[in-house]
Design a protein around this motif. Structure first.
Motif, mmCIF file in Angstrom:
data_model
loop_
_atom_site.group_PDB
_atom_site.id
_atom_site.type_symbol
_atom_site.label_atom_id
_atom_site.label_comp_id
_atom_site.label_asym_id
_atom_site.label_seq_id
_atom_site.Cartn_x
_atom_site.Cartn_y
_atom_site.Cartn_z
ATOM 1 N N PHE A 137 16.112 104.992 51.907
ATOM 2 C CA PHE A 137 17.394 105.258 52.533
ATOM 3 C C PHE A 137 17.347 104.722 53.961
ATOM 4 C CE2 PHE A 137 19.548 108.256 49.631
ATOM 5 C CZ PHE A 137 18.531 108.466 48.721
ATOM 6 N N ARG A 138 18.497 104.584 54.577
ATOM 7 C CA ARG A 138 18.530 104.173 55.976
ATOM 8 C C ARG A 138 19.629 104.930 56.711
ATOM 9 N NH1 ARG A 138 20.662 97.965 54.973
ATOM 10 N NH2 ARG A 138 22.846 98.476 54.493
ATOM 11 N N GLN A 139 19.422 105.022 58.017
ATOM 12 C CA GLN A 139 20.393 105.726 58.845
ATOM 13 C C GLN A 139 20.576 104.981 60.155
ATOM 14 O OE1 GLN A 139 19.519 109.892 59.423
ATOM 15 N NE2 GLN A 139 21.649 110.346 59.881
ATOM 16 N N ALA A 140 21.797 104.538 60.393
ATOM 17 C CA ALA A 140 22.143 103.879 61.648
ATOM 18 C C ALA A 140 22.634 104.929 62.638
ATOM 19 C CB ALA A 140 23.216 102.830 61.403
ATOM 20 N N PRO A 141 22.562 104.643 63.934
ATOM 21 C CA PRO A 141 23.014 105.615 64.944
ATOM 22 C C PRO A 141 24.464 106.027 64.701
ATOM 23 C CG PRO A 141 21.811 103.838 65.983
ATOM 24 C CD PRO A 141 21.971 103.446 64.552
ATOM 25 N N GLY A 142 24.700 107.337 64.682
ATOM 26 C CA GLY A 142 26.049 107.852 64.511
ATOM 27 C C GLY A 142 26.570 107.817 63.086
ATOM 28 N N LYS A 143 25.728 107.417 62.151
ATOM 29 C CA LYS A 143 26.168 107.327 60.752
ATOM 30 C C LYS A 143 25.320 108.227 59.873
ATOM 31 C CE LYS A 143 28.129 102.685 60.904
ATOM 32 N NZ LYS A 143 28.191 101.364 60.218
ATOM 33 N N GLU A 144 25.830 108.493 58.678
ATOM 34 C CA GLU A 144 25.084 109.302 57.725
ATOM 35 C C GLU A 144 23.990 108.468 57.063
ATOM 36 O OE1 GLU A 144 28.481 112.549 56.390
ATOM 37 O OE2 GLU A 144 27.611 111.196 54.910
ATOM 38 N N ARG A 145 22.993 109.168 56.586
ATOM 39 C CA ARG A 145 21.920 108.498 55.840
ATOM 40 C C ARG A 145 22.500 107.937 54.550
ATOM 41 N NH1 ARG A 145 16.200 111.495 55.830
ATOM 42 N NH2 ARG A 145 16.894 111.576 58.005
ATOM 43 N N GLU A 146 22.164 106.676 54.249
ATOM 44 C CA GLU A 146 22.721 106.035 53.063
ATOM 45 C C GLU A 146 21.634 105.464 52.164
ATOM 46 O OE1 GLU A 146 25.217 102.693 54.006
ATOM 47 O OE2 GLU A 146 23.587 101.536 54.899
ATOM 48 N N ARG A 161 14.051 113.537 42.284
ATOM 49 C CA ARG A 161 14.710 113.174 41.021
ATOM 50 C C ARG A 161 15.510 111.898 41.175
ATOM 51 N NH1 ARG A 161 18.585 116.205 39.864
ATOM 52 N NH2 ARG A 161 18.601 117.545 41.708
ATOM 53 N N GLY A 162 16.109 111.709 42.320
ATOM 54 C CA GLY A 162 16.904 110.529 42.605
ATOM 55 C C GLY A 162 18.112 110.374 41.688
ATOM 56 N N PRO A 163 18.711 109.133 41.579
ATOM 57 C CA PRO A 163 18.191 108.013 42.346
ATOM 58 C C PRO A 163 18.891 107.736 43.670
ATOM 59 C CG PRO A 163 19.675 107.190 40.678
ATOM 60 C CD PRO A 163 19.676 108.695 40.528
ATOM 61 N N ALA A 164 20.215 108.111 43.798
ATOM 62 C CA ALA A 164 20.956 107.565 44.936
ATOM 63 C C ALA A 164 21.542 108.612 45.876
ATOM 64 C CB ALA A 164 22.081 106.650 44.433
ATOM 65 N N VAL A 165 21.283 109.868 45.629
ATOM 66 C CA VAL A 165 21.876 110.934 46.436
ATOM 67 C C VAL A 165 20.795 111.614 47.268
ATOM 68 C CG1 VAL A 165 23.126 113.124 46.368
ATOM 69 C CG2 VAL A 165 23.701 111.300 44.747
ATOM 70 N N VAL A 166 21.057 111.760 48.563
ATOM 71 C CA VAL A 166 20.071 112.348 49.469
ATOM 72 C C VAL A 166 19.572 113.699 48.973
ATOM 73 C CG1 VAL A 166 19.769 113.329 51.777
ATOM 74 C CG2 VAL A 166 20.916 111.120 51.513
ATOM 75 N N ALA A 167 20.473 114.543 48.497
ATOM 76 C CA ALA A 167 20.120 115.916 48.118
ATOM 77 C C ALA A 167 19.214 116.003 46.906
ATOM 78 C CB ALA A 167 21.396 116.724 47.866
ATOM 79 N N THR A 168 19.045 114.918 46.159
ATOM 80 C CA THR A 168 18.199 114.947 44.964
ATOM 81 C C THR A 168 16.749 114.622 45.272
ATOM 82 O OG1 THR A 168 18.695 112.648 44.428
ATOM 83 C CG2 THR A 168 20.136 114.344 43.481
ATOM 84 N N TYR A 169 16.450 114.378 46.534
ATOM 85 C CA TYR A 169 15.077 114.064 46.938
ATOM 86 C C TYR A 169 14.451 115.264 47.654
ATOM 87 C CZ TYR A 169 15.732 109.223 45.606
ATOM 88 O OH TYR A 169 15.940 108.081 44.880
ATOM 89 N N ASP A 170 13.196 115.550 47.291
ATOM 90 C CA ASP A 170 12.511 116.728 47.822
ATOM 91 C C ASP A 170 11.618 116.419 49.012
ATOM 92 O OD1 ASP A 170 12.104 117.309 44.389
ATOM 93 O OD2 ASP A 170 13.471 118.449 45.678
ATOM 94 N N TYR A 171 11.105 115.202 49.061
ATOM 95 C CA TYR A 171 10.123 114.856 50.097
ATOM 96 C C TYR A 171 10.585 113.607 50.823
ATOM 97 C CZ TYR A 171 7.322 117.980 47.210
ATOM 98 O OH TYR A 171 6.876 119.054 46.492
ATOM 99 N N TRP A 172 10.360 113.607 52.135
ATOM 100 C CA TRP A 172 10.808 112.504 52.986
ATOM 101 C C TRP A 172 9.695 112.099 53.950
ATOM 102 C CZ3 TRP A 172 15.630 110.240 52.605
ATOM 103 C CH2 TRP A 172 16.540 110.874 51.762
ATOM 104 N N GLY A 173 9.672 110.800 54.240
ATOM 105 C CA GLY A 173 8.788 110.313 55.283
ATOM 106 C C GLY A 173 9.424 110.473 56.652
#
Length: 121
Positions: free
Chosen positions: A37-46, A100-112
């Motif tokens: 995923f990526r997040q630009a300043p002022g934007k939501e994680r996509e 679980r993925g694949p494309a929704v932030v809330a379906t992921y349990d672990y993040w770097g």
């Protein structure tokens, strides 16, 4: 303790390439989907891209399809994101995730912790 450690970010000119790595440890990820995923300043994680650890199926955001490639190395427990033909709009903090993925932030349990990618015009 689950850990996802990203590396490979940096500053690159438009049209250039970077390869991000995500080293996973602390549990078995064989049933997980690994996502970028990526997040630009002022934007939501996509969502950017995802890969099934078990069978290698991939999914890409429309904005990166044909330019980015996600892959995995099971032996190294590492996921990669090869980014080619980079554009200024690709700038942001890139995060690796497992779940679980694949494309929704809330379906992921672990993040770097994220790695910064900056594309100059």
């Amino acid at each position: 303790q689950v850990q996802l450690v990203e590396s490979g970010g940096g500053l690159v000119q438009a049209g250039g390439s970077l390869r991000l790595s995500c080293a996973a440890s602390g549990r078995t990820f064989s049933k997980d989907t690994m996502g970028w995923f990526r997040q630009a300043p002022g934007k939501e994680r996509e969502f950017v891209a995802a890969i099934s650890w078990s069978d290698g199926r991939t999914l890409y955001a429309v904005s990166v399809k044909g330019r980015f490639t996600i892959s995995r190395d099971n032996a190294k427990n590492t996921v990669y994101l090869q980014m080619n033909s980079l554009k200024p709009e690709d700038t942001g903090v890139y995060y690796c995730a497992a779940g679980r993925g694949p494309a929704v932030v809330a379906t992921y349990d672990y993040w770097g912790q994220g790695t910064q990618v900056t594309v100059s015009s």
